[in-house]
Design a protein around this motif. Structure first.
Motif, PDB file in Angstrom:
ATOM      1  N   SER A 171      93.763 -27.010 -43.508  1.00  0.00           N
ATOM      2  CA  SER A 171      94.283 -25.663 -43.266  1.00  0.00           C
ATOM      3  C   SER A 171      93.151 -24.678 -43.485  1.00  0.00           C
ATOM      4  CB  SER A 171      95.440 -25.349 -44.225  1.00  0.00           C
ATOM      5  OG  SER A 171      95.679 -23.955 -44.284  1.00  0.00           O
ATOM      6  N   GLU A 172      92.885 -23.852 -42.504  1.00  0.00           N
ATOM      7  CA  GLU A 172      91.798 -22.881 -42.639  1.00  0.00           C
ATOM      8  C   GLU A 172      92.072 -21.915 -43.787  1.00  0.00           C
ATOM      9  OE1 GLU A 172      88.233 -21.208 -42.128  1.00  0.00           O
ATOM     10  OE2 GLU A 172      88.984 -22.993 -41.104  1.00  0.00           O
ATOM     11  N   TYR A 173      93.342 -21.533 -43.965  1.00  0.00           N
ATOM     12  CA  TYR A 173      93.682 -20.601 -45.038  1.00  0.00           C
ATOM     13  C   TYR A 173      93.422 -21.234 -46.407  1.00  0.00           C
ATOM     14  CZ  TYR A 173      96.279 -17.566 -48.146  1.00  0.00           C
ATOM     15  OH  TYR A 173      96.626 -16.740 -49.177  1.00  0.00           O
ATOM     16  N   VAL A 174      93.929 -22.456 -46.601  1.00  0.00           N
ATOM     17  CA  VAL A 174      93.731 -23.137 -47.878  1.00  0.00           C
ATOM     18  C   VAL A 174      92.248 -23.381 -48.128  1.00  0.00           C
ATOM     19  CG1 VAL A 174      94.156 -25.282 -49.146  1.00  0.00           C
ATOM     20  CG2 VAL A 174      96.008 -24.201 -47.870  1.00  0.00           C
ATOM     21  N   HIS A 175      91.528 -23.745 -47.087  1.00  0.00           N
ATOM     22  CA  HIS A 175      90.090 -23.990 -47.238  1.00  0.00           C
ATOM     23  C   HIS A 175      89.373 -22.722 -47.688  1.00  0.00           C
ATOM     24  CE1 HIS A 175      86.316 -26.063 -46.509  1.00  0.00           C
ATOM     25  NE2 HIS A 175      85.876 -24.986 -45.911  1.00  0.00           N
ATOM     26  N   ALA A 176      89.677 -21.602 -47.050  1.00  0.00           N
ATOM     27  CA  ALA A 176      88.986 -20.348 -47.356  1.00  0.00           C
ATOM     28  C   ALA A 176      89.399 -19.778 -48.707  1.00  0.00           C
ATOM     29  CB  ALA A 176      89.251 -19.324 -46.250  1.00  0.00           C
ATOM     30  N   GLU A 177      90.680 -19.917 -49.047  1.00  0.00           N
ATOM     31  CA  GLU A 177      91.200 -19.261 -50.242  1.00  0.00           C
ATOM     32  C   GLU A 177      91.210 -20.144 -51.485  1.00  0.00           C
ATOM     33  OE1 GLU A 177      91.918 -16.085 -50.318  1.00  0.00           O
ATOM     34  OE2 GLU A 177      91.443 -15.874 -48.189  1.00  0.00           O
ATOM     35  N   VAL A 178      91.087 -21.460 -51.306  1.00  0.00           N
ATOM     36  CA  VAL A 178      91.182 -22.369 -52.449  1.00  0.00           C
ATOM     37  C   VAL A 178      89.956 -23.272 -52.582  1.00  0.00           C
ATOM     38  CG1 VAL A 178      92.544 -24.202 -53.524  1.00  0.00           C
ATOM     39  CG2 VAL A 178      93.707 -22.352 -52.312  1.00  0.00           C
ATOM     40  N   ILE A 179      89.651 -24.040 -51.524  1.00  0.00           N
ATOM     41  CA  ILE A 179      88.578 -25.029 -51.616  1.00  0.00           C
ATOM     42  C   ILE A 179      87.217 -24.365 -51.817  1.00  0.00           C
ATOM     43  CG2 ILE A 179      87.419 -26.942 -50.467  1.00  0.00           C
ATOM     44  CD1 ILE A 179      90.284 -27.545 -51.294  1.00  0.00           C
ATOM     45  N   LYS A 180      86.881 -23.385 -50.975  1.00  0.00           N
ATOM     46  CA  LYS A 180      85.571 -22.731 -51.095  1.00  0.00           C
ATOM     47  C   LYS A 180      85.385 -22.035 -52.444  1.00  0.00           C
ATOM     48  CE  LYS A 180      83.347 -20.904 -47.720  1.00  0.00           C
ATOM     49  NZ  LYS A 180      82.891 -20.114 -46.556  1.00  0.00           N
ATOM     50  N   PRO A 181      86.393 -21.271 -52.928  1.00  0.00           N
ATOM     51  CA  PRO A 181      86.217 -20.668 -54.256  1.00  0.00           C
ATOM     52  C   PRO A 181      86.027 -21.701 -55.358  1.00  0.00           C
ATOM     53  CG  PRO A 181      87.985 -19.570 -53.070  1.00  0.00           C
ATOM     54  CD  PRO A 181      87.612 -20.769 -52.257  1.00  0.00           C
ATOM     55  N   ALA A 182      86.734 -22.834 -55.258  1.00  0.00           N
ATOM     56  CA  ALA A 182      86.569 -23.891 -56.269  1.00  0.00           C
ATOM     57  C   ALA A 182      85.149 -24.425 -56.256  1.00  0.00           C
ATOM     58  CB  ALA A 182      87.568 -25.020 -56.027  1.00  0.00           C
ATOM     59  N   LEU A 183      84.610 -24.681 -55.077  1.00  0.00           N
ATOM     60  CA  LEU A 183      83.236 -25.175 -54.975  1.00  0.00           C
ATOM     61  C   LEU A 183      82.238 -24.146 -55.486  1.00  0.00           C
ATOM     62  CD1 LEU A 183      83.351 -27.007 -51.531  1.00  0.00           C
ATOM     63  CD2 LEU A 183      82.849 -28.046 -53.745  1.00  0.00           C
ATOM     64  N   ALA A 184      82.498 -22.877 -55.193  1.00  0.00           N
ATOM     65  CA  ALA A 184      81.593 -21.823 -55.666  1.00  0.00           C
ATOM     66  C   ALA A 184      81.574 -21.767 -57.188  1.00  0.00           C
ATOM     67  CB  ALA A 184      82.017 -20.472 -55.086  1.00  0.00           C
ATOM     68  N   LEU A 185      82.740 -21.851 -57.804  1.00  0.00           N
ATOM     69  CA  LEU A 185      82.807 -21.810 -59.260  1.00  0.00           C
ATOM     70  C   LEU A 185      82.161 -23.044 -59.887  1.00  0.00           C
ATOM     71  CD1 LEU A 185      86.444 -20.446 -59.574  1.00  0.00           C
ATOM     72  CD2 LEU A 185      84.396 -19.289 -60.405  1.00  0.00           C
ATOM     73  N   LEU A 186      82.350 -24.189 -59.261  1.00  0.00           N
ATOM     74  CA  LEU A 186      81.792 -25.425 -59.806  1.00  0.00           C
ATOM     75  C   LEU A 186      80.294 -25.559 -59.555  1.00  0.00           C
ATOM     76  CD1 LEU A 186      84.588 -28.042 -58.982  1.00  0.00           C
ATOM     77  CD2 LEU A 186      84.156 -26.840 -61.140  1.00  0.00           C
ATOM     78  N   SER A 187      79.723 -24.647 -58.786  1.00  0.00           N
ATOM     79  CA  SER A 187      78.279 -24.678 -58.555  1.00  0.00           C
ATOM     80  C   SER A 187      77.505 -24.014 -59.697  1.00  0.00           C
ATOM     81  CB  SER A 187      77.934 -23.984 -57.240  1.00  0.00           C
ATOM     82  OG  SER A 187      78.191 -22.593 -57.309  1.00  0.00           O
ATOM     83  N   GLU A 188      78.230 -23.398 -60.634  1.00  0.00           N
ATOM     84  CA  GLU A 188      77.584 -22.744 -61.760  1.00  0.00           C
ATOM     85  C   GLU A 188      77.098 -23.783 -62.778  1.00  0.00           C
ATOM     86  OE1 GLU A 188      80.350 -19.930 -63.322  1.00  0.00           O
ATOM     87  OE2 GLU A 188      80.593 -18.865 -61.419  1.00  0.00           O
ATOM     88  N   ASP A 189      76.154 -23.384 -63.593  1.00  0.00           N
ATOM     89  CA  ASP A 189      75.594 -24.281 -64.601  1.00  0.00           C
ATOM     90  C   ASP A 189      76.688 -24.774 -65.545  1.00  0.00           C
ATOM     91  OD1 ASP A 189      73.078 -23.951 -63.569  1.00  0.00           O
ATOM     92  OD2 ASP A 189      72.481 -22.398 -65.015  1.00  0.00           O
ATOM     93  N   GLY A 190      76.608 -26.037 -65.905  1.00  0.00           N
ATOM     94  CA  GLY A 190      77.570 -26.612 -66.827  1.00  0.00           C
ATOM     95  C   GLY A 190      78.735 -27.303 -66.159  1.00  0.00           C
ATOM     96  N   PHE A 191      78.864 -27.143 -64.824  1.00  0.00           N
ATOM     97  CA  PHE A 191      79.980 -27.751 -64.098  1.00  0.00           C
ATOM     98  C   PHE A 191      79.497 -28.839 -63.136  1.00  0.00           C
ATOM     99  CE2 PHE A 191      81.640 -23.593 -65.332  1.00  0.00           C
ATOM    100  CZ  PHE A 191      82.894 -23.937 -65.836  1.00  0.00           C
ATOM    101  N   GLU A 192      78.318 -29.388 -63.401  1.00  0.00           N
ATOM    102  CA  GLU A 192      77.764 -30.391 -62.489  1.00  0.00           C
ATOM    103  C   GLU A 192      78.667 -31.616 -62.362  1.00  0.00           C
ATOM    104  OE1 GLU A 192      74.519 -27.806 -64.035  1.00  0.00           O
ATOM    105  OE2 GLU A 192      76.133 -28.963 -64.983  1.00  0.00           O
ATOM    106  N   GLY A 193      79.241 -32.057 -63.475  1.00  0.00           N
ATOM    107  CA  GLY A 193      80.104 -33.234 -63.456  1.00  0.00           C
ATOM    108  C   GLY A 193      81.350 -33.039 -62.607  1.00  0.00           C
ATOM    109  N   PRO A 194      82.163 -32.010 -62.916  1.00  0.00           N
ATOM    110  CA  PRO A 194      83.362 -31.795 -62.094  1.00  0.00           C
ATOM    111  C   PRO A 194      83.047 -31.499 -60.641  1.00  0.00           C
ATOM    112  CG  PRO A 194      83.064 -30.019 -63.709  1.00  0.00           C
ATOM    113  CD  PRO A 194      82.136 -31.115 -64.092  1.00  0.00           C
ATOM    114  N   ARG A 195      81.903 -30.846 -60.364  1.00  0.00           N
ATOM    115  CA  ARG A 195      81.540 -30.568 -58.969  1.00  0.00           C
ATOM    116  C   ARG A 195      81.313 -31.869 -58.213  1.00  0.00           C
ATOM    117  NH1 ARG A 195      76.729 -29.697 -56.049  1.00  0.00           N
ATOM    118  NH2 ARG A 195      75.508 -29.950 -57.932  1.00  0.00           N
ATOM    119  N   GLU A 196      80.575 -32.807 -58.820  1.00  0.00           N
ATOM    120  CA  GLU A 196      80.334 -34.084 -58.172  1.00  0.00           C
ATOM    121  C   GLU A 196      81.637 -34.848 -57.948  1.00  0.00           C
ATOM    122  OE1 GLU A 196      77.588 -35.535 -56.778  1.00  0.00           O
ATOM    123  OE2 GLU A 196      76.834 -33.493 -57.021  1.00  0.00           O
ATOM    124  N   GLU A 197      82.548 -34.772 -58.923  1.00  0.00           N
ATOM    125  CA  GLU A 197      83.834 -35.463 -58.786  1.00  0.00           C
ATOM    126  C   GLU A 197      84.682 -34.829 -57.686  1.00  0.00           C
ATOM    127  OE1 GLU A 197      84.347 -37.065 -63.403  1.00  0.00           O
ATOM    128  OE2 GLU A 197      85.125 -35.084 -62.823  1.00  0.00           O
TER     129      GLU A 197
END
Length: 310
Positions: A164-190
């Motif tokens: 879903s483009e809406y879910v991707h834009a509003e949920v998936i992308k923000p999650a990836l952006a937040l997990l790209s911060e320092d200290g979240f390397e493990g959950p980002r890879e998972e």
């Protein structure tokens, strides 16, 4: 290169107005293959050709060479196509290869575009006639995929399936952006691994990794804040730690009970029932829609707790 919306495209978009997202995953349309080839040449540069006057005596673009080497090694192949140069062979192969093969090469091309964007590559960018910034090239690739109705996007250098483009834009992308911060390397890879399993149709593994990413996000937040938690704590225990340390405001406690219930009986239950435990003599089948639910639920919870932690 700027995107120019032709009249035919405007007409097509108008006809689609109000229609729900419809993506396909089993075919890469010919126009999209051609457009990605053109973007690749802009972002990675000329493949190299003798006497063309552009390579200043250099007969081969080393990034194209490295991408071909990686692909052949990982696929266990001797060669993929005929041609004088690595780039020409890769691009020729991408014209008719399978969807999975094309997506593998798309990831490599995006990796190469990033490499060519490095400040140490200024002379290469000039010599190989590279136009535009790396992020612009990858943004256009994503635009062409959406425009062509292809259900994949490039996020954080990886191919992610889009339902879903809406879910991707509003949920998936923000999650990836937040997990790209320092200290979240493990959950980002998972989280990226969960999407990798989902794209490959490995739904049980996708559910399990999505739940792992959510748990790891809780633990990463606790580590940043110095909150004690047991190493093998389950999701219910992690939620208790979060509430005890007031991760979310007190005035949300009433409405947050539903979220806690979802965390305890939603995604973890899907993972416990369908993914983590032994499947017995009869293989368990996790439907794709269950895996999609797990990914979206994990992403929404990751966004919530990561934002709350700020």
């Amino acid at each position: 290169m700027a995107i120019f919306r032709l009249y035919s495209k405007r007409l097509h978009d108008a006809a689609k107005s109000g229609v729900a997202d419809v993506y396909r995953y089993d075919k890469i349309p010919e126009p999209v293959r051609v457009q990605v080839k053109q973007i690749a040449l802009d972002g990675l540069g000329r493949v190299g050709s003798r006497g063309d006057g552009f390579n200043h005596g250099k007969n081969e673009n080393d990034v194209w060479v490295e991408l071909e080497r990686i692909y052949l090694r990982e696929r266990g192949l001797e060669s993929i196509s005929k041609g004088d140069f690595a780039g020409s062979r890769l691009l020729a192969f991408m014209r008719d290869c399978s969807v999975v093969e094309w997506l593998d090469l798309l990831e490599l091309i995006c990796f190469g575009i990033k490499v060519m964007g490095d400040s140490s590559r200024l002379s290469d960018r000039h010599n190989w006639q590279i136009n535009g910034a790396p992020d612009e090239a990858i943004d256009e690739i994503n635009y062409r995929l959406r425009e062509g109705g292809v259900g994949y996007q490039i996020e954080d250098g990886r191919v992610i399936r889009v339902d879903s483009e809406y879910v991707h834009a509003e949920v998936i992308k923000p999650a990836l952006a937040l997990l790209s911060e320092d200290g979240f390397e493990g959950p980002r890879e998972e989280f990226l691994a969960a999407h990798g399993h989902y794209r490959a149709g490995e739904h049980r593994q996708a559910v399990a990794m999505a739940a792992n990413a959510l748990e790891s996000t809780f633990k990463a937040i606790f580590d940043k804040k110095g909150w004690e938690h047991k190493k093998g704590a389950r999701i219910s225990d992690l939620v208790k730690v979060a509430k005890a340390n007031k991760l979310w405001p007190d005035y949300m406690d009433g409405s947050f009970d539903q979220l806690v219930a979802t965390l305890q009986s939603g995604l973890p239950k899907v993972r416990d029932n369908d993914a983590s435990h032994g499947q017995g003599a009869t293989p368990k089948v996790v439907p794709g829609y269950v895996a999609a639910y797990a990914l979206h639920l994990a992403a929404s919870k990751i966004v919530f707790i990561a934002e709350a932690a700020k």
